[in-house]
Design a protein around this motif. Structure first.
Motif, PDB file in Angstrom:
ATOM      1  N   ALA A 272      -5.978  48.716 -39.949  1.00 36.25           N
ATOM      2  CA  ALA A 272      -7.194  49.294 -40.792  1.00 36.25           C
ATOM      3  C   ALA A 272      -8.057  48.315 -41.554  1.00 36.25           C
ATOM      4  O   ALA A 272      -9.194  47.939 -41.570  1.00 36.25           O
ATOM      5  CB  ALA A 272      -7.223  50.321 -41.467  1.00 36.25           C
ATOM      6  N   GLY A 273      -7.156  47.533 -42.295  1.00 38.09           N
ATOM      7  CA  GLY A 273      -7.912  46.658 -43.259  1.00 38.09           C
ATOM      8  C   GLY A 273      -8.506  45.452 -42.341  1.00 38.09           C
ATOM      9  O   GLY A 273      -9.413  44.731 -42.886  1.00 38.09           O
ATOM     10  N   ILE A 274      -7.592  44.779 -41.518  1.00 38.51           N
ATOM     11  CA  ILE A 274      -8.274  43.864 -40.702  1.00 38.51           C
ATOM     12  C   ILE A 274      -9.232  44.043 -39.850  1.00 38.51           C
ATOM     13  O   ILE A 274     -10.501  43.305 -40.032  1.00 38.51           O
ATOM     14  CB  ILE A 274      -7.056  43.351 -39.533  1.00 38.51           C
ATOM     15  N   LEU A 275      -9.505  45.295 -39.248  1.00 34.66           N
ATOM     16  CA  LEU A 275     -10.745  45.584 -38.644  1.00 34.66           C
ATOM     17  C   LEU A 275     -12.035  45.581 -39.746  1.00 34.66           C
ATOM     18  O   LEU A 275     -12.955  45.092 -39.350  1.00 34.66           O
ATOM     19  CB  LEU A 275     -10.672  47.060 -38.055  1.00 34.66           C
ATOM     20  N   PHE A 276     -11.586  46.450 -40.648  1.00 39.18           N
ATOM     21  CA  PHE A 276     -12.787  46.396 -41.712  1.00 39.18           C
ATOM     22  C   PHE A 276     -13.157  44.982 -42.354  1.00 39.18           C
ATOM     23  O   PHE A 276     -14.343  44.669 -42.370  1.00 39.18           O
ATOM     24  CB  PHE A 276     -12.292  46.988 -42.903  1.00 39.18           C
ATOM     25  N   GLY A 277     -12.154  44.073 -42.369  1.00 37.62           N
ATOM     26  CA  GLY A 277     -12.433  42.865 -43.054  1.00 37.62           C
ATOM     27  C   GLY A 277     -13.009  41.793 -42.008  1.00 37.62           C
ATOM     28  O   GLY A 277     -14.059  41.022 -42.414  1.00 37.62           O
ATOM     29  N   ILE A 278     -12.953  42.061 -40.682  1.00 39.67           N
ATOM     30  CA  ILE A 278     -13.608  40.858 -39.940  1.00 39.67           C
ATOM     31  C   ILE A 278     -14.803  41.835 -39.032  1.00 39.67           C
ATOM     32  O   ILE A 278     -16.181  40.955 -38.692  1.00 39.67           O
ATOM     33  CB  ILE A 278     -12.910  40.429 -38.740  1.00 39.67           C
ATOM     34  N   PHE A 279     -14.741  43.122 -38.718  1.00 38.29           N
ATOM     35  CA  PHE A 279     -15.893  43.724 -38.040  1.00 38.29           C
ATOM     36  C   PHE A 279     -16.755  44.318 -38.518  1.00 38.29           C
ATOM     37  O   PHE A 279     -17.968  44.677 -38.122  1.00 38.29           O
ATOM     38  CB  PHE A 279     -15.027  44.570 -36.755  1.00 38.29           C
ATOM     39  N   SER A 280     -16.761  44.919 -39.810  1.00 33.65           N
ATOM     40  CA  SER A 280     -17.583  45.730 -40.661  1.00 33.65           C
ATOM     41  C   SER A 280     -18.762  44.740 -40.699  1.00 33.65           C
ATOM     42  O   SER A 280     -18.553  43.239 -40.684  1.00 33.65           O
ATOM     43  CB  SER A 280     -17.270  46.250 -41.976  1.00 33.65           C
ATOM     44  N   PRO A 304      -1.042  43.761 -29.590  1.00 33.32           N
ATOM     45  CA  PRO A 304      -1.701  44.711 -28.798  1.00 33.32           C
ATOM     46  C   PRO A 304      -2.281  46.066 -29.327  1.00 33.32           C
ATOM     47  O   PRO A 304      -3.110  46.557 -28.929  1.00 33.32           O
ATOM     48  CB  PRO A 304      -0.698  45.192 -27.710  1.00 33.32           C
ATOM     49  N   ARG A 305      -1.712  46.217 -30.552  1.00 29.93           N
ATOM     50  CA  ARG A 305      -2.172  47.543 -31.132  1.00 29.93           C
ATOM     51  C   ARG A 305      -3.477  47.280 -31.955  1.00 29.93           C
ATOM     52  O   ARG A 305      -4.256  48.015 -32.068  1.00 29.93           O
ATOM     53  CB  ARG A 305      -1.167  48.025 -32.419  1.00 29.93           C
ATOM     54  N   LEU A 306      -3.370  45.798 -32.672  1.00 30.61           N
ATOM     55  CA  LEU A 306      -4.793  45.650 -33.141  1.00 30.61           C
ATOM     56  C   LEU A 306      -5.969  45.445 -31.942  1.00 30.61           C
ATOM     57  O   LEU A 306      -7.216  45.879 -32.374  1.00 30.61           O
ATOM     58  CB  LEU A 306      -4.442  44.195 -33.803  1.00 30.61           C
ATOM     59  N   VAL A 307      -5.583  44.996 -30.909  1.00 32.56           N
ATOM     60  CA  VAL A 307      -6.566  45.031 -29.689  1.00 32.56           C
ATOM     61  C   VAL A 307      -7.028  46.380 -29.368  1.00 32.56           C
ATOM     62  O   VAL A 307      -8.215  46.562 -29.267  1.00 32.56           O
ATOM     63  CB  VAL A 307      -6.098  44.231 -28.671  1.00 32.56           C
ATOM     64  N   ALA A 308      -6.088  47.348 -29.259  1.00 35.06           N
ATOM     65  CA  ALA A 308      -6.482  48.882 -28.693  1.00 35.06           C
ATOM     66  C   ALA A 308      -7.362  49.163 -29.989  1.00 35.06           C
ATOM     67  O   ALA A 308      -8.518  50.133 -29.495  1.00 35.06           O
ATOM     68  CB  ALA A 308      -5.231  49.698 -28.822  1.00 35.06           C
ATOM     69  N   ALA A 309      -7.298  48.861 -31.398  1.00 32.77           N
ATOM     70  CA  ALA A 309      -7.694  49.543 -32.422  1.00 32.77           C
ATOM     71  C   ALA A 309      -9.164  49.043 -32.332  1.00 32.77           C
ATOM     72  O   ALA A 309     -10.320  49.610 -32.653  1.00 32.77           O
ATOM     73  CB  ALA A 309      -7.201  49.219 -33.602  1.00 32.77           C
ATOM     74  N   TYR A 369     -23.141  42.252 -29.974  1.00 39.83           N
ATOM     75  CA  TYR A 369     -22.062  41.471 -29.508  1.00 39.83           C
ATOM     76  C   TYR A 369     -20.808  42.369 -29.657  1.00 39.83           C
ATOM     77  O   TYR A 369     -20.343  42.873 -30.873  1.00 39.83           O
ATOM     78  CB  TYR A 369     -22.208  40.089 -30.234  1.00 39.83           C
ATOM     79  N   ALA A 370     -20.045  42.341 -28.561  1.00 40.56           N
ATOM     80  CA  ALA A 370     -18.734  43.136 -28.617  1.00 40.56           C
ATOM     81  C   ALA A 370     -18.000  42.435 -29.731  1.00 40.56           C
ATOM     82  O   ALA A 370     -17.552  41.399 -29.660  1.00 40.56           O
ATOM     83  CB  ALA A 370     -18.002  43.230 -27.434  1.00 40.56           C
ATOM     84  N   PRO A 371     -16.969  43.316 -30.514  1.00 45.24           N
ATOM     85  CA  PRO A 371     -15.972  42.825 -31.539  1.00 45.24           C
ATOM     86  C   PRO A 371     -14.817  41.882 -30.430  1.00 45.24           C
ATOM     87  O   PRO A 371     -14.645  42.415 -29.297  1.00 45.24           O
ATOM     88  CB  PRO A 371     -15.284  44.193 -31.730  1.00 45.24           C
ATOM     89  N   THR A 372     -14.552  40.722 -31.035  1.00 48.20           N
ATOM     90  CA  THR A 372     -14.064  39.849 -30.014  1.00 48.20           C
ATOM     91  C   THR A 372     -12.646  39.316 -30.772  1.00 48.20           C
ATOM     92  O   THR A 372     -12.766  39.003 -31.993  1.00 48.20           O
ATOM     93  CB  THR A 372     -15.010  38.653 -29.659  1.00 48.20           C
ATOM     94  N   ILE A 373     -11.569  39.219 -29.992  1.00 49.21           N
ATOM     95  CA  ILE A 373     -10.299  38.789 -30.480  1.00 49.21           C
ATOM     96  C   ILE A 373      -9.834  37.585 -29.365  1.00 49.21           C
ATOM     97  O   ILE A 373      -9.888  37.919 -28.276  1.00 49.21           O
ATOM     98  CB  ILE A 373      -9.165  39.941 -30.789  1.00 49.21           C
TER      99      ILE A 373
END
Ligand code: NAP
Length: 497
Positions: A272-280, A304-309, A369-373
């Motif tokens: 949750a923190g990583i998503l907020f930190g890069i994609f917000s 893979p869990r991060l990618v799914a999220a 632009y789609a969130p990208t990893i």
């Protein structure tokens, strides 16, 4: 939301007038439409604004205010912002395509910033220092004079407030140059400040190009300090110009912040923190956690869990309450982000998700632009070294503490760092070893106006916020006052004395 844009005038030298420079068009990139066109400031407008600011700043009506009286101006401005959150949020979302959820929060934080620096001013003491003779020594703080504030487009009302509030509290006048992509909200702030009763001329807002308005401001002999937030290349240029004048300069610059995930972390908390930190903010944030280091022991299960999220994040229109990731600020900026992803792929990166514009027909007109990893890249690759300022994350494995400290610090920036671990002493150790102005442990992208913020290396010089944020806009003066009433013996005067 029924709101309208105001006319094309700007606030120069205490009056709303048409700027004499090139027009500035504001665009709503989420829909690819023009918001409005402002008259931009010219170099002559800069000269007018600075001259009037110098006069207003030196006026005893401003200089002689007691701290609590000047603080009252800041409290009124805070109230004005707080009463107008919806308007400010709307204008800012139209200017930057940020979600209304975020721009409301930015406006609320701007009100808090004015309130905070009013309170800091009222509660700051001057110091009676320890004397070494028959005199009293005092250390006092004077304003600098006229301060130039130059801000970027990504969080305009918050960056504006972080400079304007302490600078005014310290007794200065301020000339603000907002970014050309986001001029509107600074003019809303100007209107609120005017309505709050700040003496005319103390605050001007000069939308205009960095090259014309920005350069003239920095070189102007009556500008006593430049407080800048923006890119590292611009910051470096401003620092050179400031050196010519021996003028203090504060630089809040870019970042390429590492986020470190240890095998012993709470993985849901970390994801949750990583998503907020890069994609917000669609990754358009100086402190975006854009380099992710995951300990090898959990790499294959965690990623893979991060990618799914990430795939579950909701892309959408900035006015839609459920939107998490909105349009980028401008189609040109999206092209830059696309260029970086292409460079990453060319260097051997594999796209795990994103890496393209979203296919959704509703979003086709906007600069989405789609969130990208990406993975498979080395920390030395170009997209791990340079700031992308978009929703792009590179994930890399690490072995142990020494390995991750070396990799995280192997970068010219030093703005922020995130650490995810249940081991507090280890997190503390790592946090102390990483070169960064801010470290978050088991959280990310949290801010308090009471806590200093700034960067090291290519991320800048100086700190904003916190009680010392006021002192950054003052010069210290020592005053010695004789208490003995005796002539100095060295002079042997009067001769018969
Ligand atoms: P930028 O291109 O450096 O522009 C920032 C401001 O400087 C704008 O107002 C710009 O005007 C002006 N400017 C450009 N050239 C100038 C010159 N020669 N003289 C004086 N002013 C000049 O940065 P940006 O693209 O707007 O913002 C993104 C950058 O800001 C990123 O690197 C991000 O990391 C950084 N940032 C840092 C922080 C922090 O606190 N550390 C916070 C937010 C953003 P124009 O718009 O007219 O070019």
């Amino acid at each position: 939301m029924s709101q309208e844009f105001r006319d094309d005038r700007i606030l120069v030298a205490g009056e709303w007038r048409k700027g004499r420079g090139a027009p500035i068009a504001s665009r709503f990139a989420a829909e690819d439409v023009e918001n409005t066109v402002l008259t931009g400031a010219s170099e002559a407008d800069v000269d007018d604004a600075v001259a009037r600011a110098a006069q207003a700043q030196a006026d005893p009506a401003w200089q002689m205010l007691k701290a609590h009286e000047r603080a009252a101006h800041l409290y009124r401005i805070a109230e004005g912002i707080a009463a107008d959150i919806e308007r400010i949020a709307w204008v800012q979302s139209r200017d930057t395509s940020k979600t209304l959820t975020e721009t409301r929060a930015l406006a609320t934080s701007a009100a808090a910033t004015f309130r905070y620096f009013g309170a800091v001013l009222e509660t700051s003491d001057e110091v009676l220092t320890v004397p070494r003779g028959d005199y009293q020594t005092t250390s006092v703080h004077d304003p600098l004079g006229v301060v130039a504030a130059i801000t970027p487009w990504n969080s305009p009302i918050a960056s504006d407030a972080q400079k304007v509030a302490p600078a005014l509290a310290a007794g200065n006048a301020v000339v603000l140059k907002p970014a050309s992509w986001s001029p509107l909200v600074s003019l809303e702030l100007a209107r609120i400040i005017e309505e709050a009763g700040l003496p005319a001329g103390l605050f001007s807002v000069l939308p205009g190009s960095g090259r014309a308005v920005g350069n003239r401001l920095v070189a102007h002999p009556d500008i006593a300090k430049v407080s800048f937030t923006g890119g590292t290349a611009t910051g470096r240029h401003l620092a050179k110009a400031a050196a010519e004048k021996l003028m203090p300069v504060a630089l809040e610059l870019g970042g390429k912040s590492p986020t470190i995930v240890f095998a012993d972390c709470d993985t849901d908390l970390a994801i949750a923190g990583i998503l907020f930190g890069i994609f917000s903010s669609s990754g358009q944030s100086c402190i975006a956690g854009s380099r992710l280091f995951v300990q090898r022991a959990i790499y294959d299960s965690f990623v893979p869990r991060l990618v799914a999220a990430t795939r579950a994040l909701r892309l959408g229109h900035p006015f839609e309450p459920s939107t998490q990731v909105s349009s980028l600020v401008h189609p040109d900026h999206r092209s830059e982000v696309e260029g970086y992803v292409a460079a990453g792929i060319a260097e051997g990166g594999r796209v795990l998700t994103g890496g393209a514009r979203p296919g959704d027909a509703d979003l086709a007109r906007g600069a989405y632009y789609a969130p990208t990893i990406l993975e498979g890249l080395d920390n030395a690759s170009r997209i791990c070294r340079e700031e992308i300022f978009g929703p792009v994350l590179v994930v890399m494995p690490f072995e142990d503490e020494a390995d991750v400290i070396a990799q995280a610090n192997d970068n010219s920036y030093g703005l922020a760092c995130g650490i995810w671990s249940r081991d507090y002493p280890k997190s503390w150790r790592i946090g102390r070893a990483i070169r960064a102005g801010t470290v978050w442990i088991n959280t990310y992208k949290q801010f308090s106006i009471a806590t200093p913020f700034g960067g090291d290396g290519d991320s800048g010089i100086g700190r904003e916020k916190g009680r010392a944020g006021l002192r950054a806009y003052q010069r210290q003066k020592s005053v010695y006052t004789d208490l003995s009433g005796r002539p100095h013996p060295w002079a042997r005067w009067p001769a018969d004395g």
